[in-house]
Design an enzyme around this catalytic site. Structure first.
Site, PDB file in Angstrom:
ATOM      1  N   PHE A  66     -11.874  -7.147  13.419  1.00  0.00           N
ATOM      2  CA  PHE A  66     -10.769  -7.603  12.585  1.00  0.00           C
ATOM      3  C   PHE A  66     -10.449  -6.535  11.527  1.00  0.00           C
ATOM      4  O   PHE A  66     -11.340  -6.024  10.864  1.00  0.00           O
ATOM      5  CB  PHE A  66     -11.142  -8.925  11.891  1.00  0.00           C
ATOM      6  CG  PHE A  66     -10.083  -9.401  10.933  1.00  0.00           C
ATOM      7  CD1 PHE A  66      -8.822  -9.765  11.407  1.00  0.00           C
ATOM      8  CD2 PHE A  66     -10.333  -9.450   9.571  1.00  0.00           C
ATOM      9  CE1 PHE A  66      -7.840 -10.175  10.519  1.00  0.00           C
ATOM     10  CE2 PHE A  66      -9.346  -9.866   8.682  1.00  0.00           C
ATOM     11  CZ  PHE A  66      -8.089 -10.234   9.160  1.00  0.00           C
ATOM     12  N   MET A  85      24.198   9.581   3.972  1.00  0.00           N
ATOM     13  CA  MET A  85      23.983  10.888   4.589  1.00  0.00           C
ATOM     14  C   MET A  85      24.163  10.815   6.104  1.00  0.00           C
ATOM     15  O   MET A  85      24.762  11.692   6.720  1.00  0.00           O
ATOM     16  CB  MET A  85      22.593  11.419   4.230  1.00  0.00           C
ATOM     17  CG  MET A  85      22.369  12.868   4.634  1.00  0.00           C
ATOM     18  SD  MET A  85      23.602  13.998   3.936  1.00  0.00           S
ATOM     19  CE  MET A  85      22.742  14.602   2.480  1.00  0.00           C
ATOM     20  N   GLU A 109       0.821  -1.216   0.000  1.00  0.00           N
ATOM     21  CA  GLU A 109       0.000   0.000   0.000  1.00  0.00           C
ATOM     22  C   GLU A 109       0.854   1.265   0.000  1.00  0.00           C
ATOM     23  O   GLU A 109       0.477   2.276  -0.584  1.00  0.00           O
ATOM     24  CB  GLU A 109      -0.959   0.009   1.191  1.00  0.00           C
ATOM     25  CG  GLU A 109      -2.116  -0.983   1.069  1.00  0.00           C
ATOM     26  CD  GLU A 109      -1.800  -2.340   1.668  1.00  0.00           C
ATOM     27  OE1 GLU A 109      -0.624  -2.587   2.022  1.00  0.00           O
ATOM     28  OE2 GLU A 109      -2.732  -3.178   1.782  1.00  0.00           O
TER      29      GLU A 109
END
Lengths: 164, 589
Positions: free
Chosen positions: B127, B491, B65
């Site tokens: 759920f 970095m 996602e």
């Protein structure tokens, strides 16, 4: 500086938490916060007391305005205004001397005794924060069992009104 | 084409009784949405079924996602069209939070639709239940939970309206599963009007005149522009305006491309890793004309040392961005493009600036430019990352869409790739999200199928969304991944070297995968480049493979650091230009 900010916001679920969340997320302080419905059922009116220098207050007003649910924001301390807070105090009141003393005090502050038992009084008083402070000062020698304050609400003086 | 097709469908479906799920899909179609980036799950089953039955929508299945959110974001940044994300409840929704926060920090319009558990289960710890409206409240422009099927279409319309207008940002719409099964008559609203939300577009003419008079009177002016100029598509107006004024221009990391990098008035990027000339000009300026830039801490350095002699004019669509960090003398609230057009109009009634006025200023700037602050050792036996970006710029003709992840490679890409056009440089500037680059490149490639898309990344960042290589194969996205592999989180390592006495705590990547084998296992082309002499040839070869994704694992100099640099806590005039110079450890932050 202490400011009283009035906010008109859409009466939608989550609107209040957006305002409260904004203050915690950006590190602004809230001294008190009150909120209730208005004569227009789609709007809530929220009053908050905060402190900050001019730059911080400017940011607070801008950030509040940025919230989608916020319809209007005004710093009522900018002009003449009224502020009120209700305080309820349950105190120990034993013996006629103590009870008489309490009656006199509540009269001076134009408050009320709203509940009584054989050993306690419950007092109600309305006023601005200075009056409430002096009232509490007057109770210095009294045993306070419980205090509850409504938080400050306020309104500007004069003809102008905060409306959507 | 798409619009007329949509209008036909709109006419066909308007007034018809549809399920909530069908309304979601039809609303997106009627909004003119080209792509939906998503991942299905329990709470969105009805919606996915409606997608299956509808031929008017392109759903892109990512592999995580988070990838969906970044892909929608990359699509938006490269095209200007609002990206749409569709995910399920609970973990599906929490997985997009990083993507939403990334978009929010950079003011990217995005509409996120999340499935929610059934209305009667909300609050029951059901759920895959998560209070996603509560979770995302601080990182969205707005969000809403739908409680009635009748409100779906208007909520979606409102979401697009809020996301795209004013200062843009992500808007999340949470829809319980039962609501997507209920039916109602479908009507997609044509417009939205909200009493609580009326962003200001046009600038105040008096303020504009005041600001311009100050700019024209200044002897050491700097035009400082940010992401707002890109978002408003104001590059043409900005270029015309800056050339007319004749002042030097600097862009923030988010603003690169809004003003052509190859223009002689361009000073380069400013800020922590900006050029010497840009930062010195900011320090010495007597007037800063800010255009869609928010005086971020990476730009200003120590605020007490920021442009000490300057007055400030600031154009921004968000009143809250004005005087937030730096007190502005002339605030102008409005859309950057609209205000710049107003400025161009107002300039007609003001005296044309004489070049004489700023000639000393330009001489001073020429001296700073003489420092050649971006030079680097090109004789090394190791591949210099700076050289890779320069070659990339050359081989792609400076016209590629370049996405990046976060870290040293991001700064080198910003410093050494010359962006002449907006919406070509796509990076997570505000939130600094590692893992952004690859999915953002996917979104950019979907939105610009014929463009060359390069993802400049590092061996740390690329692993954060590496699963999206599978999405790239499924949709045949010919992205070129330029992985500057130094086996370090560069970095962080750089800061440990400078400020923590070289205690490299957890920044060495001990077991970097074989990226060639890895990309081949995903069905792509992998290349490993180890010699400086092979870089150009390999880049050409990769970009010649027009229909394949190529993962270029480029083994670079491990010790290379990003310069110039303003150490945290220092001001613009306290830059460190080269590794030989001693860094004065500033306040760490």
């Amino acid at each position: 500086m202490r400011r009283i900010i009035s906010v008109l916001l859409e009466n939608e679920s989550g609107a209040l938490s957006r305002v409260a969340g904004l203050f915690s997320a950006r590190g602004y302080n809230i001294e008190s916060l009150t909120v209730a419905a208005t004569e227009d059922s789609t709007l809530s009116r929220l009053t908050m007391v905060t402190r900050g220098n001019d730059a911080v207050i400017e940011q607070i007003l801008k950030q509040l305005n940025k919230l989608i649910d916020v319809v209007k924001v005004v710093d009522i301390t900018e002009g003449a205004h009224l502020e009120r807070e209700v305080i309820l105090v349950k105190v120990q009141a034993k013996g006629s001397e103590a009870r008489d003393e309490m009656m006199r005090l509540i009269e001076i502050f134009k408050g009320k005794i709203v509940d009584v038992t054989e050993t306690t009084y419950t007092l109600e008083m309305t006023g601005d924060s200075a009056k409430i402070s002096s009232f509490l000062e007057g109770l210095k020698n009294t045993k306070i069992l419980e205090t509850v304050r409504s938080g400050i609400t306020g309104i500007s003086r004069g003809k102008s009104a905060l409306r959507a | 084409m798409l619009r007329s097709h949509n209008e036909r469908l709109l006419n066909k479906r308007s007034g018809v009784e549809l399920s909530g799920a069908e309304i979601v899909v039809q609303s997106l179609v009627d909004e003119g949405v080209e792509f939906v980036f998503g991942y299905p799950g329990g709470a969105t089953l009805h919606i996915y079924d409606a997608i299956f039955k509808h031929d008017g929508i392109n759903h892109i299945l990512t592999r995580h996602e988070q990838g969906a959110a970044h892909a929608a974001d990359g699509y938006t940044r490269s095209t200007g069209n609002t990206g749409v994300v569709l995910v399920t409840s609970g973990p599906g929704a929490t997985n997009v939070v990083t993507g939403i926060a990334t978009a929010h920090m950079d003011s990217i319009p995005m509409v996120i639709i999340t499935g929610q558990v059934m209305t009667q289960l909300i609050g029951n710890d059901a759920f895959q239940e998560a209070d996603i409206v509560g979770i995302t409240r601080p990182c969205v422009k707005h969000n809403m939970l739908i409680k009635d099927v009748k409100n779906i279409a208007s909520a979606i319309k409102k979401a697009f309206h809020i996301a795209e207008t004013g200062r843009p940002g992500p808007v999340l719409v949470d829809i319980p599963k039962d609501i997507t099964a209920e039916k109602t008559q479908y009507v997609y609203p044509k417009s939205v009007s909200m009493r609580s939300y009326q962003p200001r577009v046009k600038g105040n003419d008096r303020q504009i005149k005041r600001g311009l008079e100050m700019l024209l009177a200044a002897e050491r002016p700097v035009i400082y522009t940010g992401g707002g100029a890109v978002l408003a598509d104001a590059h043409k107006e900005l270029t015309e305006f800056a050339r007319y004024i004749g002042a030097p221009v600097t862009n923030t990391l988010m603003g690169l491309g809004a003003y052509p990098a190859s223009d002689k008035q361009f000073l380069g990027m400013l800020g922590m890793h900006g050029t010497y000339e840009a930062n010195m000009a900011m320090y010495e300026a007597d007037l800063i004309f800010a255009v869609g830039a928010r005086f971020d801490d990476r730009v200003t350095g120590d605020l007490t040392k920021f442009s000490p002699r300057a007055r400030f004019v600031q154009i921004d669509i968000d009143p809250a961005s004005i005087s937030k960090n730096v007190k502005t003398d002339v605030p102008i609230v409005g859309d950057v493009k609209v205000v710049l057009l107003q400025c161009l109009e107002a300039l007609k009634n003001l005296e044309k600036p004489e070049a004489e006025r700023t000639s000393k200023w330009w001489q001073q700037i020429a001296q700073w430019r003489g420092e050649n602050c971006l030079k680097f050792d090109s004789t090394s036996q190791f591949i210099k990352p700076q050289q890779v970006i320069k070659s990339l710029c050359e081989i792609t003709g400076g016209d590629a869409i370049v996405t990046s992840d976060v870290g040293q490679h991001q700064m080198w890409a910003a410093q050494y790739y010359d962006f002449d056009k907006p919406r070509r440089w796509i990076n997570s500037g505000g939130l600094g999200t590692m893992g952004f680059g690859l999915p953002a490149a996917m979104g950019a490639q979907f939105g610009n199928p014929d463009a060359q898309v390069a993802c400049v990344t590092g061996d740390g960042s690329i692993l954060m969304c590496i699963q999206e290589l599978a999405t790239c194969l499924q949709y045949k996205l010919p992205i070129k991944i330029i992985c500057l592999n130094n086996r370090y989180l560069g970095m962080v390592r750089q800061w440990q070297e400078f400020f923590y006495e070289q205690r490299y705590s957890h920044t060495y990547m001990d077991s970097v995968p074989d990226f060639v084998a890895l990309s081949e296992s995903f069905g792509h082309v992998g290349m490993r480049i180890e010699n400086p002499g092979d870089v150009d040839g390999a880049l050409k070869e990769a970009f010649d493979l027009k229909d394949r994704l190529v993962f270029m694992d480029i083994v670079t100099d491990q010790g290379e650091n990003v310069f110039p640099m303003i150490p945290a806590g220092a001001g613009h005039s306290e830059m460190v230009l080269r590794p030989e110079e001693n860094l004065k450890p500033g306040e760490l932050s």
